[in-house]
Design a protein around this motif. Sequence first.
Motif, PDB file in Angstrom:
ATOM      1  N   ARG A   1       0.795  -1.155   0.115  1.00 32.55           N
ATOM      2  CA  ARG A   1       0.143   0.050   0.101  1.00 32.55           C
ATOM      3  C   ARG A   1       0.808   1.352   0.041  1.00 32.55           C
TER       4      ARG A   1
ATOM      5  N   GLU B   1      -4.338  -0.045  -4.138  1.00 34.04           N
ATOM      6  CA  GLU B   1      -5.872  -0.123  -3.662  1.00 34.04           C
ATOM      7  C   GLU B   1      -6.671   0.370  -4.957  1.00 34.04           C
TER       8      GLU B   1
ATOM      9  N   ALA C   1      -8.456 -10.115   3.517  1.00 34.14           N
ATOM     10  CA  ALA C   1      -8.308  -9.010   2.368  1.00 34.14           C
ATOM     11  C   ALA C   1      -8.967  -9.234   1.132  1.00 34.14           C
TER      12      ALA C   1
ATOM     13  N   HIS D   1     -12.218  -9.389   0.328  1.00 35.79           N
ATOM     14  CA  HIS D   1     -13.332  -8.462  -0.077  1.00 35.79           C
ATOM     15  C   HIS D   1     -12.951  -7.200  -0.611  1.00 35.79           C
ATOM     16  N   ARG D   2     -11.221  -6.991  -0.775  1.00 32.75           N
ATOM     17  CA  ARG D   2     -11.035  -5.907  -1.519  1.00 32.75           C
ATOM     18  C   ARG D   2     -10.152  -6.268  -2.942  1.00 32.75           C
TER      19      ARG D   2
ATOM     20  N   HIS E   1      -7.749  -5.402  -5.026  1.00 30.03           N
ATOM     21  CA  HIS E   1      -6.526  -4.630  -5.104  1.00 30.03           C
ATOM     22  C   HIS E   1      -5.662  -5.397  -6.290  1.00 30.03           C
TER      23      HIS E   1
END
Length: 395
Positions: free
Chosen positions: A114, A120, A144, A146-147, A149
Amino acid sequence: MGWNTLDDIDLKNKRVLTRVDINVPVEDGQVTDATRIERIAPTIADIRAKGGSPVLLAHFGRPKGQYVPEMSLKPLVPALEDAFGCSVVFVERPSRDFIDAQASDAVIMVENTRFSSMEEANDPQMAQFLATLGDVFCNDAFSAAHRAHASTTGVAHLLPNCAGRLMQAELQALEAALSAPKRPVGAVVGGAKVSTKLDLLENLVKKIDVLVIGGGMANTFLAAQGADLGASLQEADLHSTARDIMAAAADAGCTVILPVDGRVAREFAAHAAHEVVTLNADTSLEADQMVLDAGDASAAQIAQTFGTLKTLIWNGPLGAFEIPPFDTATVAAARAAADLTNSGDLVTVAGGGDTVAALNQAGVAESFTYISTAGGAFLEWMEGKELPGVAALMQ
């Protein structure tokens, strides 16, 4: 199952890009709780046993695309080495040449993903760069998932991919609990507010046989039926929503269990003077009284209900479990669920930060079939939402 595991891909002499969650608490440069690191150790060991070299990708905190020294992953290296039982090579600016110069079974830790704003944003350029660092992608970070990225979904589309051991265990537990459960299946949904769990409740009543509602949420449901609960935490603007959920449950044949009694006090404090009162549509508490926990009759009814189930999903406490004695119902119900799990009569899956804390407090976390440490991802899965990180692994 629809996704590969580490057993389905040849890892010999491969650099295995491995997305992990090592968001652990750190104080004065020292890891104070290494649980999340310990949980990925089996994946690292398996990759090395199969002749591969893990190249770890992880985020830490919320640096918002900037380099923030206190969010560097470098201080975590000693804790990683302890958990993995081998040395870990840390690299701030990775390249394939650097990675290929390391030993064929090296464990390599790449700096916080990040620190780049492309992470993101799931920027294709970053995903393509990450894909050059490995030959296979392994996602072991359900928390992680549900993201969407670059390091969770972007790169998964560019390399042969699989789930790591922790992700595999999580997905198998969740599929057993909600996708294809042994019935009857029930859920405990507790916590302070209905507003944070609307999607969850609406999805669950269509899929399960029994719904136990606890905590401040239960107050909103009781008040929606006409109870005057004094100073109790409840959401007056959600009374019609609560009635809609009850109606939807009735239509779907899902039994909803609300507390039939509660521990009531006049102050929110440990060991506050309290009494147990009956709770129903006719209850009328004094203006300064608050329901802070389900009562003994409610706990007994919940325990009895667990005995009729084959599968139980748990998210949220039944009362203000942080302050005794308002942890009584949560502890009693958790122990009942644990006893049934230990005797082989119940599959129990729990998740969410408060839930894990409450089960640890009750001393039963070890007895549950599976406990998910993934907060947001666990909730979104219970809400019936597709998780991008899991979808990207689907064959």
